[in-house]
Design a protein around this motif. Structure first.
Motif, short mmCIF file in Angstrom:
data_model
loop_
_atom_site.label_atom_id
_atom_site.label_comp_id
_atom_site.label_asym_id
_atom_site.label_seq_id
_atom_site.Cartn_x
_atom_site.Cartn_y
_atom_site.Cartn_z
N ALA A 165 0.83 -1.21 0.00
CA ALA A 165 0.00 0.00 0.00
C ALA A 165 0.87 1.26 0.00
CB ALA A 165 -0.93 -0.01 1.22
N GLN A 166 1.98 1.21 0.72
CA GLN A 166 2.90 2.35 0.72
C GLN A 166 3.48 2.59 -0.67
OE1 GLN A 166 6.76 1.91 2.73
NE2 GLN A 166 6.40 3.88 3.74
N ALA A 167 3.81 1.52 -1.38
CA ALA A 167 4.32 1.67 -2.75
C ALA A 167 3.30 2.39 -3.62
CB ALA A 167 4.66 0.30 -3.34
N GLN A 168 2.04 2.01 -3.48
CA GLN A 168 0.99 2.69 -4.26
C GLN A 168 0.85 4.15 -3.87
OE1 GLN A 168 -2.81 0.76 -4.88
NE2 GLN A 168 -1.94 -1.24 -4.35
N THR A 169 1.05 4.45 -2.60
CA THR A 169 1.00 5.85 -2.16
C THR A 169 2.09 6.66 -2.82
OG1 THR A 169 0.14 5.10 -0.02
CG2 THR A 169 0.92 7.37 -0.15
N TYR A 170 3.27 6.07 -2.95
CA TYR A 170 4.35 6.76 -3.66
C TYR A 170 4.05 6.90 -5.16
CZ TYR A 170 7.43 6.79 0.42
OH TYR A 170 7.98 7.04 1.66
N HIS A 171 3.35 5.91 -5.74
CA HIS A 171 2.93 6.07 -7.13
C HIS A 171 2.03 7.30 -7.29
CE1 HIS A 171 4.67 2.24 -7.74
NE2 HIS A 171 3.62 1.48 -7.53
N SER A 178 4.45 14.73 -11.40
CA SER A 178 4.90 14.65 -12.79
C SER A 178 4.62 15.94 -13.55
CB SER A 178 4.23 13.47 -13.50
OG SER A 178 2.83 13.61 -13.48
N PHE A 179 5.58 16.32 -14.38
CA PHE A 179 5.52 17.51 -15.23
C PHE A 179 5.42 18.80 -14.43
CE2 PHE A 179 3.67 13.95 -17.66
CZ PHE A 179 4.73 13.78 -18.52
N GLN A 180 5.95 18.77 -13.21
CA GLN A 180 6.19 19.98 -12.44
C GLN A 180 7.71 20.13 -12.29
OE1 GLN A 180 3.42 20.99 -9.15
NE2 GLN A 180 2.66 18.88 -9.36
N PRO A 181 8.17 21.33 -11.92
CA PRO A 181 9.63 21.55 -11.87
C PRO A 181 10.29 20.91 -10.65
CG PRO A 181 8.48 23.54 -11.23
CD PRO A 181 7.42 22.57 -11.68
N THR A 182 10.08 19.59 -10.48
CA THR A 182 10.65 18.87 -9.34
C THR A 182 11.15 17.49 -9.78
OG1 THR A 182 8.44 18.02 -8.79
CG2 THR A 182 9.19 20.00 -7.62
N PRO A 183 12.03 17.41 -10.78
CA PRO A 183 12.45 16.09 -11.27
C PRO A 183 13.10 15.24 -10.19
CG PRO A 183 13.90 17.84 -12.10
CD PRO A 183 12.71 18.51 -11.48
N GLU A 184 13.76 15.87 -9.23
CA GLU A 184 14.43 15.09 -8.19
C GLU A 184 13.40 14.39 -7.29
OE1 GLU A 184 13.25 18.89 -6.49
OE2 GLU A 184 14.27 18.34 -8.35
N LEU A 185 12.24 15.03 -7.07
CA LEU A 185 11.20 14.40 -6.26
C LEU A 185 10.49 13.29 -7.02
CD1 LEU A 185 9.54 17.39 -4.34
CD2 LEU A 185 11.22 15.73 -3.51
N VAL A 186 10.34 13.46 -8.32
CA VAL A 186 9.75 12.39 -9.13
C VAL A 186 10.62 11.14 -9.04
CG1 VAL A 186 9.13 11.68 -11.46
CG2 VAL A 186 8.57 13.98 -10.68
N MET A 187 11.93 11.31 -9.16
CA MET A 187 12.85 10.17 -9.04
C MET A 187 12.81 9.59 -7.63
SD MET A 187 14.89 8.12 -10.47
CE MET A 187 15.34 8.85 -12.04
N LEU A 188 12.71 10.45 -6.62
CA LEU A 188 12.64 10.01 -5.23
C LEU A 188 11.43 9.10 -5.01
CD1 LEU A 188 13.65 10.39 -2.20
CD2 LEU A 188 11.91 12.17 -2.07
N THR A 189 10.26 9.53 -5.49
CA THR A 189 9.05 8.74 -5.27
C THR A 189 9.12 7.42 -6.03
OG1 THR A 189 7.95 10.01 -7.02
CG2 THR A 189 7.55 10.70 -4.76
N GLY A 190 9.66 7.45 -7.24
CA GLY A 190 9.80 6.20 -7.99
C GLY A 190 10.71 5.21 -7.28
N ARG A 192 11.48 5.16 -4.01
CA ARG A 192 10.88 4.70 -2.76
C ARG A 192 9.79 3.66 -3.02
NH1 ARG A 192 10.20 10.10 1.10
NH2 ARG A 192 12.43 10.41 1.51
N ALA A 193 9.02 3.85 -4.09
CA ALA A 193 7.98 2.88 -4.43
C ALA A 193 8.59 1.53 -4.75
CB ALA A 193 7.15 3.39 -5.60
N MET A 194 9.67 1.53 -5.53
CA MET A 194 10.31 0.26 -5.87
C MET A 194 10.91 -0.40 -4.64
SD MET A 194 11.03 -2.07 -8.05
CE MET A 194 10.83 -1.44 -9.74
N ALA A 208 4.14 -3.12 -10.77
CA ALA A 208 3.56 -1.78 -10.83
C ALA A 208 4.63 -0.71 -10.68
CB ALA A 208 2.49 -1.62 -9.75
N ALA A 209 5.57 -0.94 -9.77
CA ALA A 209 6.67 0.03 -9.58
C ALA A 209 7.52 0.14 -10.84
CB ALA A 209 7.51 -0.37 -8.38
N ALA A 210 7.73 -1.00 -11.52
CA ALA A 210 8.51 -0.98 -12.77
C ALA A 210 7.79 -0.17 -13.84
CB ALA A 210 8.76 -2.40 -13.25
N TRP A 211 6.47 -0.27 -13.91
CA TRP A 211 5.68 0.53 -14.87
C TRP A 211 5.90 2.02 -14.63
CZ3 TRP A 211 2.93 1.30 -19.13
CH2 TRP A 211 1.93 2.27 -19.17
#
Length: 405
Positions: A165-171, A178-190, A192-194, A208-211
């Motif tokens: 469930a936590q992985a889905q929360t990070y998704h 996504s598509f906001q000026p925070t690429p480092e946070l997008v990578m962080l959430t990806g 953490r989900a994995m 799902a995390a790989a998707w």
């Protein structure tokens, strides 16, 4: 001594060529993505044509996965300033991801079942009509904190369920960012989900995390092989006789297809799309995964995106003509596919149809179109140089979603 890649000692054309080659794009593919001819790209790179205007610079930067400064050599210009909107709730979500609420150990953790039900409710809000990002942003801080607390205190199977469930929360957090000026946070959430999915020891969660990791790497224009390898490794963990596994397996085949289409490898792209299509067919015409939304409708709709990425807008529009978006039970996905149809029309200089479809996408899901890179780049051009009869509509839509024109 400066290197040949030093922006201060290269021309605009040389920087454009370097950026294109780093993105792994041929001139014809880059030209198609930019809506120009291969000769135009060649002329830009050899200096026969000077630096284009800002809208085209932004488009090239997006296509090559670089910043405008990589093309212009001018540190005062940043692509995110012009192409990426920032949600009003972004600071709250960022704070929730970068700080920790260390609840006392005696505080009762939420059960995995309750946590899962809350995550499911969040998915329904994400896929619903209206301002889905705002609705999700209101839930994410508490959901992230409670998932953290449950994972810390639960044991055994209950902890593994909480981790999934936590992985889905990070998704969900990744989708919001996504598509906001925070690429480092997008990578962080990806990431953490994995990590949560692997700690859960759940092949379904890992798939799902790989998707979602595939989305990160594809948007960053990273090498297709890396994206393909991750998807195929995750797919090998699944059992295709289980519908839940089969849906995720099909989704990963679709991820590989999209990765190959993005870099112009048509044969590989359609070979993997066929596998995804076969999985959707085995699941049945009426099947759609409740939150990943995999099913026949999605497989058909992403064929449109693949034709666009392969510079085949006419074929994309043939797909669009037969597409039944009612088979896609997600307003955010329906809006995305409407935007992709508009992109196909734009590639054919059919501005009237493009604007009409963008307006329809806006009615379906305002925040999907607001944070879509194609929309934010093409609207200024439609306002200035589109068909006169729709320039006013394009201007109004640009104002509605906060795009400067």
């Amino acid at each position: 001594m400066p290197t040949q890649h030093d922006p201060a000692h290269t021309t605009f054309g040389q920087r454009a060529r370097i950026a294109r080659e780093r993105a792994g794009l041929t001139r014809p593919l880059a030209a198609g993505l930019a809506g120009r001819s291969p000769d135009w790209v060649k002329a830009i790179e050899n200096g026969s044509i000077g630096m284009p205007r800002l809208p085209m610079l932004l488009r090239l930067a997006s296509i090559y996965g670089c910043d405008v400064t990589d093309l212009t050599g001018d540190d005062r210009i940043a692509a995110a300033t012009y192409t990426k909107a920032q949600h009003t709730d972004l600071p709250d979500v960022k704070r929730a991801l970068t700080t920790y609420r260390l609840q006392a150990a005696e505080a009762e953790p939420e059960s995995a079942q309750v946590l899962g039900a809350r995550v499911w409710q969040a998915w329904k809000l994400w896929h619903g009509r209206g301002n889905h990002r705002a609705r999700i942003a209101a839930l994410l801080p508490d959901l992230l904190a409670d998932a953290q607390h449950s994972v810390r205190l639960l044991d055994g199977p209950a902890r593994r369920q909480a981790l999934a469930a936590q992985a889905q929360t990070y998704h969900l957090a990744q989708l919001f960012l996504s598509f906001q000026p925070t690429p480092e946070l997008v990578m962080l959430t990806g990431d953490r989900a994995m990590t949560a999915a692997q700690d859960a020891d759940s092949p379904k969660a890992i798939a799902a995390a790989a998707w979602y990791m595939n989305h990160i790497h594809r948007d960053a224009n990273e090498a297709a092989e890396a994206r393909v390898d991750l998807a195929e490794q995750a797919a090998q963990l699944l059992h295709q006789d289980d519908p839940e596994d089969l849906a995720r397996w099909g989704l990963l085949m679709l991820a590989v297809a999209l990765s190959f289409a993005k870099v112009g490898r048509s044969g590989d792209a359609w070979r993997y799309w066929d596998r995804a299509n076969d999985a959707a067919g085995r699941l049945g015409d009426d099947y759609a995964h409740p939150w990943l939304i995999f099913g026949q409708g999605i497989v058909d709709a992403y064929a449109l995106t693949m034709h666009n990425d392969l510079m085949q807008p006419r074929k994309a529009l043939e797909i669009a003509a037969a597409l039944d978006l009612d088979r896609v039970p997600s307003a955010t996905r329906r809006a995305y596919h409407l935007i992709e149809t508009a992109r196909a029309h734009d590639l054919q200089d059919e501005g009237v149809a493009a604007v009409a479809l963008l307006q329809k996408a806006h009615r379906e899901s305002p925040e999907t179109i607001r944070y879509n890179m194609h929309t934010r780049m093409v609207l200024p051009e439609l306002v200035k140089a589109g068909p006169r009869m729709v320039q006013g509509d394009a201007r109004q839509l640009a104002q509605d979603i906060g795009v400067p024109v």
